[in-house]
Design a protein around this motif. Structure first.
Motif, PDB file in Angstrom:
ATOM      1  N   GLU A  54       0.896  -1.048   0.114  1.00  0.00           N
ATOM      2  CA  GLU A  54       0.071  -0.005   0.166  1.00  0.00           C
ATOM      3  C   GLU A  54       0.979   1.140  -0.031  1.00  0.00           C
ATOM      4  O   GLU A  54       0.509   2.158  -0.558  1.00  0.00           O
ATOM      5  CB  GLU A  54      -0.955   0.004   1.177  1.00  0.00           C
ATOM      6  CG  GLU A  54      -2.134   0.547   1.000  1.00  0.00           C
ATOM      7  CD  GLU A  54      -3.072   0.330   2.306  1.00  0.00           C
ATOM      8  OE1 GLU A  54      -3.807   1.508   2.574  1.00  0.00           O
ATOM      9  OE2 GLU A  54      -3.334  -0.649   2.693  1.00  0.00           O
ATOM     10  N   VAL A  55       2.054   1.173   0.881  1.00  0.00           N
ATOM     11  CA  VAL A  55       2.762   2.304   0.859  1.00  0.00           C
ATOM     12  C   VAL A  55       3.530   2.555  -0.618  1.00  0.00           C
ATOM     13  O   VAL A  55       3.384   3.776  -1.000  1.00  0.00           O
ATOM     14  CB  VAL A  55       4.085   2.095   1.821  1.00  0.00           C
ATOM     15  CG1 VAL A  55       5.109   3.010   1.617  1.00  0.00           C
ATOM     16  CG2 VAL A  55       3.410   1.758   3.225  1.00  0.00           C
ATOM     17  N   VAL A  57       2.104   1.847  -3.530  1.00  0.00           N
ATOM     18  CA  VAL A  57       1.105   2.322  -4.263  1.00  0.00           C
ATOM     19  C   VAL A  57       1.141   3.655  -4.175  1.00  0.00           C
ATOM     20  O   VAL A  57       0.863   4.472  -4.968  1.00  0.00           O
ATOM     21  CB  VAL A  57      -0.097   1.678  -4.208  1.00  0.00           C
ATOM     22  CG1 VAL A  57      -1.452   2.062  -4.700  1.00  0.00           C
ATOM     23  CG2 VAL A  57      -0.183   0.094  -4.520  1.00  0.00           C
ATOM     24  N   LYS A  58       0.828   4.318  -2.924  1.00  0.00           N
ATOM     25  CA  LYS A  58       0.914   5.843  -2.434  1.00  0.00           C
ATOM     26  C   LYS A  58       1.913   6.397  -3.013  1.00  0.00           C
ATOM     27  O   LYS A  58       1.921   7.501  -3.773  1.00  0.00           O
ATOM     28  CB  LYS A  58       0.828   6.029  -0.798  1.00  0.00           C
ATOM     29  CG  LYS A  58      -0.593   5.843  -0.364  1.00  0.00           C
ATOM     30  CD  LYS A  58      -0.470   6.216   0.947  1.00  0.00           C
ATOM     31  CE  LYS A  58      -2.153   6.237   1.856  1.00  0.00           C
ATOM     32  NZ  LYS A  58      -2.499   7.332   1.904  1.00  0.00           N
ATOM     33  N   VAL A  59       3.024   5.779  -3.329  1.00  0.00           N
ATOM     34  CA  VAL A  59       4.374   6.415  -3.535  1.00  0.00           C
ATOM     35  C   VAL A  59       3.993   6.629  -5.140  1.00  0.00           C
ATOM     36  O   VAL A  59       4.171   7.806  -5.847  1.00  0.00           O
ATOM     37  CB  VAL A  59       5.778   5.693  -3.215  1.00  0.00           C
ATOM     38  CG1 VAL A  59       6.790   6.298  -4.215  1.00  0.00           C
ATOM     39  CG2 VAL A  59       5.918   5.833  -1.701  1.00  0.00           C
ATOM     40  N   LYS A  61       1.346   6.734  -6.991  1.00  0.00           N
ATOM     41  CA  LYS A  61       0.303   7.924  -7.064  1.00  0.00           C
ATOM     42  C   LYS A  61       0.895   9.416  -6.902  1.00  0.00           C
ATOM     43  O   LYS A  61       0.653  10.097  -7.922  1.00  0.00           O
ATOM     44  CB  LYS A  61      -0.841   7.544  -6.468  1.00  0.00           C
ATOM     45  CG  LYS A  61      -1.630   6.406  -6.798  1.00  0.00           C
ATOM     46  CD  LYS A  61      -2.787   6.211  -5.863  1.00  0.00           C
ATOM     47  CE  LYS A  61      -3.752   5.172  -6.501  1.00  0.00           C
ATOM     48  NZ  LYS A  61      -4.820   4.799  -5.187  1.00  0.00           N
ATOM     49  N   THR A  62       1.736   9.425  -6.021  1.00  0.00           N
ATOM     50  CA  THR A  62       2.009  10.765  -5.659  1.00  0.00           C
ATOM     51  C   THR A  62       3.013  11.133  -6.695  1.00  0.00           C
ATOM     52  O   THR A  62       3.113  12.300  -7.096  1.00  0.00           O
ATOM     53  CB  THR A  62       2.720  10.838  -4.008  1.00  0.00           C
ATOM     54  OG1 THR A  62       1.688  10.220  -3.116  1.00  0.00           O
ATOM     55  CG2 THR A  62       3.446  12.218  -3.596  1.00  0.00           C
ATOM     56  N   TYR A  68       5.197  14.908  -5.806  1.00  0.00           N
ATOM     57  CA  TYR A  68       6.434  14.649  -4.995  1.00  0.00           C
ATOM     58  C   TYR A  68       7.556  15.780  -5.273  1.00  0.00           C
ATOM     59  O   TYR A  68       7.975  16.003  -6.145  1.00  0.00           O
ATOM     60  CB  TYR A  68       6.999  13.259  -5.512  1.00  0.00           C
ATOM     61  CG  TYR A  68       8.202  12.702  -4.880  1.00  0.00           C
ATOM     62  CD1 TYR A  68       8.150  12.533  -3.464  1.00  0.00           C
ATOM     63  CD2 TYR A  68       9.433  13.047  -5.479  1.00  0.00           C
ATOM     64  CE1 TYR A  68       9.377  12.294  -2.697  1.00  0.00           C
ATOM     65  CE2 TYR A  68      10.553  12.787  -4.631  1.00  0.00           C
ATOM     66  CZ  TYR A  68      10.618  12.464  -3.301  1.00  0.00           C
ATOM     67  OH  TYR A  68      11.987  11.998  -2.783  1.00  0.00           O
ATOM     68  N   ILE A  81       5.191   7.767   5.351  1.00  0.00           N
ATOM     69  CA  ILE A  81       3.881   7.268   4.797  1.00  0.00           C
ATOM     70  C   ILE A  81       3.692   5.828   5.493  1.00  0.00           C
ATOM     71  O   ILE A  81       2.630   5.456   5.993  1.00  0.00           O
ATOM     72  CB  ILE A  81       4.079   7.114   3.363  1.00  0.00           C
ATOM     73  CG1 ILE A  81       4.286   8.316   2.664  1.00  0.00           C
ATOM     74  CG2 ILE A  81       2.833   6.152   2.691  1.00  0.00           C
ATOM     75  CD1 ILE A  81       4.323   8.481   1.076  1.00  0.00           C
ATOM     76  N   LEU A  85       0.532   5.083   7.917  1.00  0.00           N
ATOM     77  CA  LEU A  85      -0.202   3.791   7.468  1.00  0.00           C
ATOM     78  C   LEU A  85      -0.378   2.896   8.549  1.00  0.00           C
ATOM     79  O   LEU A  85      -1.555   2.522   8.732  1.00  0.00           O
ATOM     80  CB  LEU A  85       0.126   3.361   6.049  1.00  0.00           C
ATOM     81  CG  LEU A  85      -0.544   3.603   4.843  1.00  0.00           C
ATOM     82  CD1 LEU A  85       0.501   2.924   3.504  1.00  0.00           C
ATOM     83  CD2 LEU A  85      -1.807   3.542   4.726  1.00  0.00           C
TER      84      LEU A  85
END
Length: 199
Positions: A54-55, A57-59, A61-62, A68, A81, A85
């Motif tokens: 999940e971390v 995936v967030k990276v 997207k950002t 970023y 992050i 989480l």
């Protein structure tokens, strides 16, 4: 500190320009540290692995959205992050800790109902929701140590290691968190010993 031939910033730039391998290199470079950060909080191998996915995936997207901008500080940013989480995971799970105040009295220590009727369960949930709201109002550092200590049952040494502070700082933050929590409860007339709900 290990020096890499290609820096994290360069890899991010390459990834922004469409080089997927660059991101794979970043993940391999830091996944062990990120996994450890999460595992120290959640204490569950499978959950830690899920949250690590999940971390990243967030990276992605950002970075792909162009938001970023932590130049040269990739690892601290990803670690934050991961940390958030892992703590959010505990917030979402309905865990009801017994929070012990600085004078040794317990918050909501009589919330064990003899018969778990719908009404008593509702009172219990409402009261704990109120407590969670008050905890959310605490300064970040204080809220974090309170969550780790009472929701996650971490020792002060583990809290100090996870947050990168001395054990005395962790203890101090806990003390101020409890003092502030008591003030908030007093203001809302929530008793922390006998009476459970607002008078």
């Amino acid at each position: 500190m290990r020096k890499y031939t290609v820096s994290d910033s360069q890899l991010i730039s390459q990834y922004k320009n469409g080089n997927e391998e660059a991101f794979a290199t970043l993940v391999n470079r830091h996944k062990k540290k990120i996994y450890t950060t999460i595992y120290m909080i959640v204490r569950d191998q499978y959950l830690a692995e899920d949250l690590m996915q999940e971390v990243f995936v967030k990276v992605v997207k950002t970075v792909k959205s162009g938001r970023y901008n932590e130049e040269g500080k990739f690892l601290p940013w990803v670690s934050r992050i991961a940390h958030n989480l892992a703590i959010d995971n505990f917030r979402k799970a309905k865990r009801y800790p017994t929070i012990v105040m600085e004078d040794g009295s317990s918050v909501f220590n009589t919330l064990e109902f003899s018969e778990d009727s719908i009404e008593s369960r509702q009172i219990k949930e409402d009261t704990h929701a109120l407590l969670r709201d008050l905890i959310k109002e605490l300064p970040d550092a204080q809220r974090e140590v309170l969550m780790m200590r009472h929701y996650m049952q971490m020792s002060f040494q583990e809290i100090a290691d996870t947050t990168g502070v001395s054990i005395n700082t962790a203890l101090g933050r806990m003390r101020y968190a409890l003092i502030n929590l008591r003030k908030k409860m007093d203001k809302k007339n929530i008793a922390y010993d006998q009476n459970l709900y607002p008078r």
